[in-house]
Enzyme design. Structure first.
Site, PDB file in Angstrom:
ATOM      1  N   ALA A 166      36.267  -0.395 -26.394  1.00  0.00           N
ATOM      2  CA  ALA A 166      37.497  -0.170 -25.630  1.00  0.00           C
ATOM      3  C   ALA A 166      38.563  -1.217 -25.905  1.00  0.00           C
ATOM      4  O   ALA A 166      39.740  -0.982 -25.616  1.00  0.00           O
ATOM      5  CB  ALA A 166      37.181  -0.134 -24.133  1.00  0.00           C
ATOM      6  N   ASP A 167      38.184  -2.370 -26.442  1.00  0.00           N
ATOM      7  CA  ASP A 167      39.153  -3.442 -26.662  1.00  0.00           C
ATOM      8  C   ASP A 167      38.898  -4.109 -28.011  1.00  0.00           C
ATOM      9  O   ASP A 167      38.565  -5.293 -28.085  1.00  0.00           O
ATOM     10  CB  ASP A 167      39.067  -4.471 -25.528  1.00  0.00           C
ATOM     11  N   LEU A 168      39.058  -3.342 -29.067  1.00  0.00           N
ATOM     12  CA  LEU A 168      38.816  -3.856 -30.416  1.00  0.00           C
ATOM     13  C   LEU A 168      39.999  -4.729 -30.832  1.00  0.00           C
ATOM     14  O   LEU A 168      41.083  -4.237 -31.150  1.00  0.00           O
ATOM     15  CB  LEU A 168      38.623  -2.707 -31.406  1.00  0.00           C
ATOM     16  N   ASN A 169      39.793  -6.035 -30.793  1.00  0.00           N
ATOM     17  CA  ASN A 169      40.838  -6.969 -31.200  1.00  0.00           C
ATOM     18  C   ASN A 169      40.195  -8.155 -31.913  1.00  0.00           C
ATOM     19  O   ASN A 169      38.967  -8.274 -31.962  1.00  0.00           O
ATOM     20  CB  ASN A 169      41.678  -7.416 -29.999  1.00  0.00           C
ATOM     21  N   ASN A 172      37.455 -10.325 -30.401  1.00  0.00           N
ATOM     22  CA  ASN A 172      36.142  -9.726 -30.166  1.00  0.00           C
ATOM     23  C   ASN A 172      35.378  -9.435 -31.462  1.00  0.00           C
ATOM     24  O   ASN A 172      34.378  -8.731 -31.446  1.00  0.00           O
ATOM     25  CB  ASN A 172      36.290  -8.446 -29.344  1.00  0.00           C
TER      26      ASN A 172
END
Length: 241
Positions: A166-169, A172
């Protein structure tokens, strides 16, 4: 696979890699501070605590809301039952991915603390040895072509297996001490049928992350050519849904 143990208002989630001496106190940073077992911490929207207990090096993370809602409710979530909670779903997903051999943090335990209609939650995972985030690395040096390809391969492997992050950055995405690529923070992550729509949305989110940091930081070793190499290998590896 997952076992739950009730301790007052707390429900502890454990599995095969959970220590036998686990208690609700494990989820309080002060418990480890008093024993001088905190060896690092990472600040951002919230603090993540790194502690060492016997042979275990672990990471303690509390669940905090983001956005405008987070400014009001902070760490409070509507209690619709433990199996519908974010902590249960993330812990379950990490267990599944770990058993399937994916490079994710090994889940240790989680805590679901209920108070009437609300709950708060925490999760503990094993620390990744020599962890170095992609964001931190790009502030020091450029990636090699092999490293860029390994990142693209890692993300494609997750996407091919239907793993939605949900928060591929770039915060991470981690390198371990052997140069292997790991994905962390699977809060709100899911297993779903592979589809170009959500896979592309993940890639677009990652690109925004690169662009955001490139504008923010004076030293940031990432170029359009690096992104082109990443996309080229990702597209060669991703299975057409």
């Amino acid at each position: 696979m997952i076992q739950s143990t009730q301790c007052g208002n707390n429900t502890l989630l454990t599995w095969q890699y959970s220590p036998t001496d686990l208690t609700p106190a494990w989820f309080e940073p002060s418990f480890w501070q008093q024993q001088d077992k905190i060896y690092a911490q990472k600040t951002g929207r919230a603090t993540t605590w790194f502690f060492k207990h016997d042979e275990l090096k672990a990471v303690l993370r509390h669940y905090w809301r983001g956005g405008l809602v987070g400014k009001i409710l902070q760490d409070q979530y509507l209690n619709l039952g433990i199996k519908r909670s974010r902590v249960y779903r993330e812990f379950m997903l990490l267990c599944q991915l770990h058993q399937q051999g994916f490079n994710v943090p090994t889940p240790v335990a989680a805590c679901f603390s209920q108070a009437g209609l609300i709950y708060r939650a925490d999760i503990i995972t094993q620390a990744i040895t020599g962890a170095d985030s992609l964001l931190d690395r790009l502030q020091i040096k450029a990636l090699t072509q092999d490293e860029i390809i390994k990142i693209a391969q890692c993300i494609a492997d997750f996407h091919n297996a239907g793993v939605f992050h949900a928060d591929l950055n770039i915060n991470n995405i981690l390198f371990d001490d052997k140069g292997e690529i790991f994905l962390i923070d699977f809060d709100r992550g899911q297993l779903k049928p592979p589809a170009q729509s959500w896979q592309q949305a993940n890639i677009n989110r990652l690109l925004r992350s690169f662009n955001k940091q490139a504008k923010r930081l004076s030293c940031f070793y990432w170029t359009e050519q690096d992104w082109a190499l990443f996309i080229s290998h990702y597209q060669k590896t991703i299975k057409k849904a």
